[in-house]
Design an enzyme around this catalytic site. Structure first.
Site, short mmCIF file in Angstrom:
data_model
loop_
_atom_site.label_atom_id
_atom_site.label_comp_id
_atom_site.label_asym_id
_atom_site.label_seq_id
_atom_site.Cartn_x
_atom_site.Cartn_y
_atom_site.Cartn_z
N ASN A 113 0.82 -1.20 0.00
CA ASN A 113 0.00 0.00 0.00
C ASN A 113 0.86 1.26 0.00
O ASN A 113 1.88 1.32 0.67
CB ASN A 113 -0.95 -0.01 1.20
CG ASN A 113 -1.85 -1.22 1.19
OD1 ASN A 113 -1.98 -1.90 0.17
ND2 ASN A 113 -2.47 -1.52 2.31
N HIS A 149 6.11 -0.57 -2.57
CA HIS A 149 5.72 0.19 -3.76
C HIS A 149 5.73 1.70 -3.53
O HIS A 149 5.08 2.45 -4.27
CB HIS A 149 4.35 -0.29 -4.26
CG HIS A 149 4.35 -1.73 -4.64
ND1 HIS A 149 3.21 -2.49 -4.68
CD2 HIS A 149 5.36 -2.56 -4.97
CE1 HIS A 149 3.53 -3.73 -5.04
NE2 HIS A 149 4.81 -3.80 -5.22
N THR A 174 -4.61 -9.01 0.24
CA THR A 174 -3.99 -8.92 -1.08
C THR A 174 -4.50 -10.01 -2.01
O THR A 174 -4.75 -11.14 -1.60
CB THR A 174 -2.45 -8.96 -1.00
OG1 THR A 174 -1.92 -8.82 -2.32
CG2 THR A 174 -1.96 -10.26 -0.37
N CYS A 205 16.17 16.59 -11.99
CA CYS A 205 17.05 17.76 -12.06
C CYS A 205 18.04 17.72 -10.89
O CYS A 205 17.73 17.20 -9.81
CB CYS A 205 16.24 19.06 -12.03
SG CYS A 205 15.46 19.44 -10.45
N ASP A 241 -0.73 4.19 0.69
CA ASP A 241 -1.65 5.16 1.30
C ASP A 241 -1.15 5.76 2.62
O ASP A 241 -1.69 6.77 3.07
CB ASP A 241 -3.04 4.54 1.50
CG ASP A 241 -3.03 3.28 2.37
OD1 ASP A 241 -3.88 2.39 2.13
OD2 ASP A 241 -2.15 3.16 3.25
N CYS A 244 7.95 20.87 -10.45
CA CYS A 244 9.16 20.76 -9.61
C CYS A 244 9.57 22.16 -9.17
O CYS A 244 9.77 23.03 -10.02
CB CYS A 244 10.30 20.12 -10.38
SG CYS A 244 11.86 20.14 -9.47
C1 BV8 Z 1 8.96 -5.40 -11.50
C2 BV8 Z 1 2.10 1.35 -6.73
C3 BV8 Z 1 11.10 -5.74 -12.55
C4 BV8 Z 1 1.46 2.28 -7.71
C5 BV8 Z 1 1.81 -0.94 -7.55
C6 BV8 Z 1 6.06 -12.30 -12.49
C7 BV8 Z 1 4.92 -12.84 -12.98
C8 BV8 Z 1 3.98 -12.01 -13.65
C9 BV8 Z 1 4.18 -10.63 -13.81
C10 BV8 Z 1 5.33 -10.11 -13.31
C11 BV8 Z 1 6.27 -10.93 -12.68
N1 BV8 Z 1 7.28 -10.12 -12.30
C12 BV8 Z 1 7.01 -8.83 -12.69
C13 BV8 Z 1 5.84 -8.80 -13.31
C14 BV8 Z 1 5.19 -7.63 -13.85
C15 BV8 Z 1 4.37 -6.86 -12.79
C16 BV8 Z 1 3.23 -7.67 -12.23
O1 BV8 Z 1 3.29 -8.27 -11.18
N2 BV8 Z 1 2.12 -7.64 -12.99
C17 BV8 Z 1 0.88 -8.31 -12.50
C18 BV8 Z 1 -0.30 -7.41 -12.82
C19 BV8 Z 1 0.74 -9.66 -13.14
N3 BV8 Z 1 5.22 -6.43 -11.68
C20 BV8 Z 1 5.91 -5.28 -11.84
O2 BV8 Z 1 5.88 -4.59 -12.84
C21 BV8 Z 1 6.77 -4.86 -10.66
N4 BV8 Z 1 8.07 -4.47 -11.12
O3 BV8 Z 1 8.70 -6.59 -11.45
O4 BV8 Z 1 10.15 -4.86 -11.96
C22 BV8 Z 1 10.52 -6.08 -13.84
C23 BV8 Z 1 10.20 -5.03 -14.69
C24 BV8 Z 1 9.66 -5.38 -15.93
C25 BV8 Z 1 9.35 -6.71 -16.27
C26 BV8 Z 1 9.70 -7.73 -15.41
C27 BV8 Z 1 10.26 -7.42 -14.16
C28 BV8 Z 1 6.18 -3.59 -9.98
C29 BV8 Z 1 4.86 -3.89 -9.37
C30 BV8 Z 1 4.40 -2.68 -8.52
C31 BV8 Z 1 3.38 -1.85 -9.25
N5 BV8 Z 1 2.86 -0.80 -8.37
N6 BV8 Z 1 1.41 0.06 -6.72
C32 BV8 Z 1 0.10 2.74 -7.25
O5 BV8 Z 1 -0.37 2.31 -6.18
O6 BV8 Z 1 -0.46 3.55 -7.98
S1 BV8 Z 1 1.00 -2.46 -7.55
C33 BV8 Z 1 -0.52 -2.15 -6.81
O7 BV8 Z 1 -1.37 -3.16 -7.28
C34 BV8 Z 1 -0.55 -2.26 -5.30
O8 BV8 Z 1 0.56 -1.71 -4.68
C35 BV8 Z 1 -0.64 -3.77 -5.10
O9 BV8 Z 1 0.62 -4.36 -5.17
C36 BV8 Z 1 -1.43 -4.20 -6.32
C37 BV8 Z 1 -2.86 -4.37 -5.97
O10 BV8 Z 1 -2.93 -5.60 -5.33
P1 BV8 Z 1 -3.62 -5.68 -3.87
O11 BV8 Z 1 -2.99 -4.72 -2.95
O12 BV8 Z 1 -3.62 -7.12 -3.54
O13 BV8 Z 1 -5.10 -5.13 -4.13
P2 BV8 Z 1 -6.28 -5.79 -4.99
O14 BV8 Z 1 -7.29 -4.74 -5.17
O15 BV8 Z 1 -5.73 -6.50 -6.18
O16 BV8 Z 1 -6.87 -6.94 -4.03
C38 BV8 Z 1 -7.43 -6.57 -2.80
C39 BV8 Z 1 -7.65 -7.89 -2.06
O17 BV8 Z 1 -8.15 -7.56 -0.76
C40 BV8 Z 1 -8.69 -8.79 -2.74
O18 BV8 Z 1 -8.20 -10.12 -2.76
C41 BV8 Z 1 -9.92 -8.67 -1.84
O19 BV8 Z 1 -10.66 -9.88 -1.76
C42 BV8 Z 1 -9.28 -8.38 -0.49
N7 BV8 Z 1 -10.12 -7.62 0.47
C43 BV8 Z 1 -11.11 -6.76 0.20
N8 BV8 Z 1 -11.61 -6.27 1.38
C44 BV8 Z 1 -10.88 -6.84 2.38
C45 BV8 Z 1 -9.91 -7.69 1.80
N9 BV8 Z 1 -9.01 -8.40 2.52
C46 BV8 Z 1 -9.08 -8.26 3.88
N10 BV8 Z 1 -9.97 -7.43 4.51
C47 BV8 Z 1 -10.88 -6.73 3.80
N11 BV8 Z 1 -11.76 -5.94 4.44
#
Ligand code: BV8
Length: 246
Positions: free
Chosen positions: A102, A119, A192, A131, A104, A152
């Site tokens: 997160n 992140h 997550t 810069c 936030d 900036c």
């Molecule tokens: C990288 C910041 C090197 C920005 C974010 C391996 C396999 C596949 C893909 C990849 C891999 N390695 C790399 C990748 C690519 C990519 C990736 O993972 N893509 C995904 C979509 C498949 N990863 C990257 O690009 C990472 N960098 O690997 O660099 C590289 C570079 C290029 C190529 C290869 C390698 C960077 C990833 C970070 C991106 N930035 N955030 C911003 O916030 O604006 S990610 C962002 O999305 C969040 O930070 C978080 O990580 C993600 C969202 O996921 P969650 O937090 O889990 O939220 P979500 O809404 O999905 O789910 C909520 C869950 O809560 C649900 O399950 C729900 O049921 C549950 N819930 C709901 N209410 C509750 C609850 N749980 C408990 N209590 C409740 N009340």
């Protein structure tokens, strides 16, 4: 669930090392939009399409409108019981690590210290031109920004949010801290969807270290079938229940 929670509380109480990984779900009860939940979409844009350097290069105004919207939403939210329990545990347990996806800042607002922010933070910014006069990143809590995209103060160019975008690498020092924390007795993942990497990989790493692994999520995820214990419920409900039984 009660007997499972009581048994887990006993494990947590005697754990040498306790590590937690959180996602957007722990802030859902505070009213912060999740990524993949129905409230995650912004103007019909999928978060993944806005949270990339390419999207920013293409249209920094559009991407900043999204981040400014999220900052306003987060600024009107308060940490919930899940954040508060984890802050209390960060004071109570000597070898405790809180890893979050997160941006936030609600963990810190609840009192958690030394949070491993995989992140980045939506409350930090940096100069898009990198810069020379600007520090690598600085805190800016302006809500809402008067000018979009914001500028900036050193070079007049645009600034960018201090978050890690898709396709961008995480800070190696932060990845090292999270990797180190995966070597623990109890590893709890809460709120997550376990699809974004490398964040989702730390649970697997903890399993390989022999940690007792737990998922807290009202829904099933790709991790549900891999953990030792899956507690299907809201983090703001389940974490206080574990804390009560400690
Ligand atoms: C990288 C910041 C090197 C920005 C974010 C391996 C396999 C596949 C893909 C990849 C891999 N390695 C790399 C990748 C690519 C990519 C990736 O993972 N893509 C995904 C979509 C498949 N990863 C990257 O690009 C990472 N960098 O690997 O660099 C590289 C570079 C290029 C190529 C290869 C390698 C960077 C990833 C970070 C991106 N930035 N955030 C911003 O916030 O604006 S990610 C962002 O999305 C969040 O930070 C978080 O990580 C993600 C969202 O996921 P969650 O937090 O889990 O939220 P979500 O809404 O999905 O789910 C909520 C869950 O809560 C649900 O399950 C729900 O049921 C549950 N819930 C709901 N209410 C509750 C609850 N749980 C408990 N209590 C409740 N009340």
């Amino acid at each position: 669930m009660d007997s499972e929670v009581t048994a887990l509380a006993a494990r947590v109480a005697k754990a040498e090392r306790l590590s937690i990984l959180t996602g957007a779900g722990v802030s859902a009860a505070s009213g912060v939009p999740t990524f993949r939940g129905a409230d995650g979409l912004w103007k019909d844009f999928k978060p993944e399409s806005l949270a990339t350097p390419q999207a920013f290069a293409r249209d920094p105004k559009l991407v900043w409108e999204w981040y400014d919207w999220r900052r306003q939403a987060i600024a009107s939210c308060e940490p919930n019981a899940a954040h508060r329990v984890l802050a209390e545990w960060s004071r109570r347990f000597p070898n405790f690590t809180l890893i979050t996806q997160n941006v936030d800042g609600l963990h810190e607002r609840a009192g958690s210290r030394d949070v491993v922010r995989l992140h980045g933070s939506i409350w930090e910014v940096s100069c898009w031109q990198r810069c020379a006069a600007a520090p690598p990143r600085w805190r800016d809590e302006t809500v809402p920004f008067k000018e979009i995209p914001p500028r900036c103060p050193h070079c007049g160019g645009v600034i960018r949010p201090g978050v890690v975008w898709f396709g961008e690498s995480l800070d190696p020092a932060i990845v090292d801290r999270a990797t180190e924390a995966a070597d623990c007795d109890v590893f709890i993942t809460a709120g997550t969807s376990a699809v974004v990497y490398p964040a989702a990989g730390f649970l697997e790493l903890a399993k390989r270290h022999g940690a007792y692994t737990v998922e807290i999520n009202p829904e099933t995820t790709p991790a549900t079938s891999t953990v030792d214990l899956a507690l299907q419920g809201g983090a703001e409900v389940v974490l206080p229940r574990i804390a009560e039984d400690l």
